[in-house]
Structure formats: structure tokens, C-alpha cells
Motif scaffolding. Sequence first.
Motif, PDB file in Angstrom:
ATOM      1  N   ARG A 117       0.814  -1.220   0.000  1.00  0.00           N
ATOM      2  CA  ARG A 117       0.000   0.000   0.000  1.00  0.00           C
ATOM      3  C   ARG A 117       0.841   1.261   0.000  1.00  0.00           C
ATOM      4  O   ARG A 117       0.563   2.216  -0.698  1.00  0.00           O
ATOM      5  CB  ARG A 117      -0.935  -0.008   1.225  1.00  0.00           C
ATOM      6  CG  ARG A 117      -1.758   1.243   1.412  1.00  0.00           C
ATOM      7  CD  ARG A 117      -2.865   1.300   0.363  1.00  0.00           C
ATOM      8  NE  ARG A 117      -3.792   2.376   0.615  1.00  0.00           N
ATOM      9  CZ  ARG A 117      -3.701   3.585   0.052  1.00  0.00           C
ATOM     10  NH1 ARG A 117      -2.725   3.854  -0.776  1.00  0.00           N
ATOM     11  NH2 ARG A 117      -4.592   4.513   0.315  1.00  0.00           N
ATOM     12  N   GLY A 123       6.907  -3.616  -4.051  1.00  0.00           N
ATOM     13  CA  GLY A 123       5.673  -4.317  -4.409  1.00  0.00           C
ATOM     14  C   GLY A 123       5.607  -5.690  -3.786  1.00  0.00           C
ATOM     15  O   GLY A 123       6.046  -5.904  -2.657  1.00  0.00           O
ATOM     16  N   SER A 174      -0.137  -7.920  -2.544  1.00  0.00           N
ATOM     17  CA  SER A 174      -1.072  -7.804  -3.676  1.00  0.00           C
ATOM     18  C   SER A 174      -2.293  -6.982  -3.294  1.00  0.00           C
ATOM     19  O   SER A 174      -2.742  -6.120  -4.056  1.00  0.00           O
ATOM     20  CB  SER A 174      -1.513  -9.187  -4.147  1.00  0.00           C
ATOM     21  OG  SER A 174      -0.416  -9.907  -4.644  1.00  0.00           O
ATOM     22  N   LEU A 177      -1.280  -3.341  -3.070  1.00  0.00           N
ATOM     23  CA  LEU A 177      -1.131  -2.718  -4.389  1.00  0.00           C
ATOM     24  C   LEU A 177      -2.487  -2.391  -4.999  1.00  0.00           C
ATOM     25  O   LEU A 177      -2.659  -1.346  -5.640  1.00  0.00           O
ATOM     26  CB  LEU A 177      -0.327  -3.616  -5.322  1.00  0.00           C
ATOM     27  CG  LEU A 177       1.179  -3.659  -5.069  1.00  0.00           C
ATOM     28  CD1 LEU A 177       1.829  -4.732  -5.934  1.00  0.00           C
ATOM     29  CD2 LEU A 177       1.812  -2.306  -5.338  1.00  0.00           C
ATOM     30  N   ARG A 178      -3.462  -3.291  -4.816  1.00  0.00           N
ATOM     31  CA  ARG A 178      -4.817  -3.003  -5.308  1.00  0.00           C
ATOM     32  C   ARG A 178      -5.406  -1.793  -4.589  1.00  0.00           C
ATOM     33  O   ARG A 178      -6.045  -0.941  -5.211  1.00  0.00           O
ATOM     34  CB  ARG A 178      -5.723  -4.219  -5.135  1.00  0.00           C
ATOM     35  CG  ARG A 178      -5.503  -5.292  -6.176  1.00  0.00           C
ATOM     36  CD  ARG A 178      -6.601  -6.338  -6.152  1.00  0.00           C
ATOM     37  NE  ARG A 178      -6.759  -7.007  -4.874  1.00  0.00           N
ATOM     38  CZ  ARG A 178      -6.079  -8.084  -4.483  1.00  0.00           C
ATOM     39  NH1 ARG A 178      -5.198  -8.614  -5.307  1.00  0.00           N
ATOM     40  NH2 ARG A 178      -6.285  -8.626  -3.303  1.00  0.00           N
ATOM     41  N   ARG A 180      -3.710   0.628  -3.255  1.00  0.00           N
ATOM     42  CA  ARG A 180      -2.972   1.815  -3.694  1.00  0.00           C
ATOM     43  C   ARG A 180      -3.495   2.307  -5.036  1.00  0.00           C
ATOM     44  O   ARG A 180      -3.705   3.497  -5.235  1.00  0.00           O
ATOM     45  CB  ARG A 180      -1.480   1.505  -3.823  1.00  0.00           C
ATOM     46  CG  ARG A 180      -0.688   2.737  -4.203  1.00  0.00           C
ATOM     47  CD  ARG A 180       0.746   2.490  -4.602  1.00  0.00           C
ATOM     48  NE  ARG A 180       1.450   1.465  -3.870  1.00  0.00           N
ATOM     49  CZ  ARG A 180       2.684   1.094  -4.164  1.00  0.00           C
ATOM     50  NH1 ARG A 180       3.345   1.685  -5.132  1.00  0.00           N
ATOM     51  NH2 ARG A 180       3.284   0.156  -3.475  1.00  0.00           N
ATOM     52  N   SER A 181      -3.724   1.383  -5.962  1.00  0.00           N
ATOM     53  CA  SER A 181      -4.213   1.800  -7.291  1.00  0.00           C
ATOM     54  C   SER A 181      -5.650   2.298  -7.225  1.00  0.00           C
ATOM     55  O   SER A 181      -6.045   3.159  -7.996  1.00  0.00           O
ATOM     56  CB  SER A 181      -4.082   0.666  -8.298  1.00  0.00           C
ATOM     57  OG  SER A 181      -4.925  -0.406  -7.935  1.00  0.00           O
ATOM     58  N   ALA A 182      -6.464   1.754  -6.312  1.00  0.00           N
ATOM     59  CA  ALA A 182      -7.835   2.222  -6.162  1.00  0.00           C
ATOM     60  C   ALA A 182      -7.887   3.598  -5.506  1.00  0.00           C
ATOM     61  O   ALA A 182      -8.779   4.404  -5.792  1.00  0.00           O
ATOM     62  CB  ALA A 182      -8.646   1.243  -5.320  1.00  0.00           C
ATOM     63  N   SER A 184      -5.462   5.979  -5.780  1.00  0.00           N
ATOM     64  CA  SER A 184      -4.778   7.030  -6.532  1.00  0.00           C
ATOM     65  C   SER A 184      -5.759   7.684  -7.508  1.00  0.00           C
ATOM     66  O   SER A 184      -6.627   7.022  -8.066  1.00  0.00           O
ATOM     67  CB  SER A 184      -3.587   6.450  -7.308  1.00  0.00           C
ATOM     68  OG  SER A 184      -4.022   5.530  -8.263  1.00  0.00           O
ATOM     69  N   ARG A 186      -7.385   9.090 -10.742  1.00  0.00           N
ATOM     70  CA  ARG A 186      -7.320   8.704 -12.157  1.00  0.00           C
ATOM     71  C   ARG A 186      -7.048   9.922 -13.014  1.00  0.00           C
ATOM     72  O   ARG A 186      -7.690  10.962 -12.846  1.00  0.00           O
ATOM     73  CB  ARG A 186      -8.638   8.080 -12.594  1.00  0.00           C
ATOM     74  CG  ARG A 186      -9.047   6.896 -11.799  1.00  0.00           C
ATOM     75  CD  ARG A 186      -8.304   5.683 -12.261  1.00  0.00           C
ATOM     76  NE  ARG A 186      -8.752   4.518 -11.527  1.00  0.00           N
ATOM     77  CZ  ARG A 186      -8.029   3.473 -11.385  1.00  0.00           C
ATOM     78  NH1 ARG A 186      -6.834   3.404 -11.893  1.00  0.00           N
ATOM     79  NH2 ARG A 186      -8.467   2.449 -10.680  1.00  0.00           N
TER      80      ARG A 186
END
Length: 188
Positions: A117, A123, A174, A177-178, A180-182, A184, A186
Motif C-alpha cells: 500500500r 511491491g 497484492s 497494491l490493489r 494503492r491503485s484504487a 490514486s 485517475r
Amino acid sequence: MVDGPKRRLPLAGSGATGAAPPRGATPGPEKRRLPVLQSSGDDEGEDRPPWHWVALGTVAMFIAWLPLAGLVNTLLRRMLERAGDAEAPTSVRLAMVGLNVVAFALAGVAGGYLVGRFGGRAGRREAAASGAVVATLAWALALAEGAPAGVLVWALLLVVMVAIGSAASYAGGSAGLRARSAGSPRPS
């Protein structure tokens, strides 16, 4: 006394630039102010190298694992006291191993999630490495305790512990990371 208009002296820090300088003095340069640098929040300093996150994940795993292990072993001690026999029943022995494995795996997921995260360039690989480090350290502590077992048993225990720690931390990384991408924004 003095005939003529009264002159007011400027107050220090008042910013009165229109005030007349004292008699015989030349106006000095205007005060210069230092610029205020405001952080936009995007650049919060230098990004840590990924190996730093292995160490941070290791510490996070230990911080999560120690209270979990304490809770599990307190419950198991009560189970053994209830059994009352000199020899622990097989069900209690399985519960001892199983609950300690679950506590270790949950701590691995938590440490891996932290790395995934907030890890910057770190990662899944760094998360799994932190799980392997914790498993190796725990194995070394158990070995130093001096429990009687053969070399093959200790080697097998090391392989199993590293596999559990790495897999749990990888899964936590994992998930991190999900998240973190959710989280951030867009790009539009």
C-alpha cells in the motif's frame, strides 16, 4: 515648540512604505521577503529504495505477530489446563500448531499489505521478502531455544515457515497494491 506638520514614525513591521525617512537619511532598500514554498502534497520527499520496505515490512510483521501469538498461546494454555492430563491430547496439539500458523499468516498479510500500500516502488516481491526474513528470524530463535529435533526436521521447518511467511506477505502485498491503485486519482 516646533512649528509645522507633525511627522509620524513608522512602526516596526507595519509595512508602511510611504513613511518619510528621518532627516538627513536616504531611503534604504525596501525589505525583501523570503518566498514561501508550499508543498502540493505530490512530492513529499525522496522515494525510499525498495529494500527499505523489506525492513519496514519485517518490523510491521513482528509488531502484528507478537500480540497475535500472545493471544493464541494464552488461549492454548487455558485449553491445556482444562485437559488436565500430563500428556496433551492430539486435538490440542493440532490446535497449537494450527492457531500459531494462522497468527503468523495474518501478521504476514498485515506486513505485506503495508509494503504494497505505501511502498512506493516496492511491491509484491519486497512484501514476500519481508515475510521470508521474519520466518527465518523466528526459525533461528526457535533453533536457539534448543528444542530436540534432527537437522532434517529443522531444515523442513525452515522451508515450511519461509513458504508460509512469503506466501502470506505476497498476498498482503497484492492487496496493498490493489488498494494503492484504487486510492490514486485517475488521470482525466
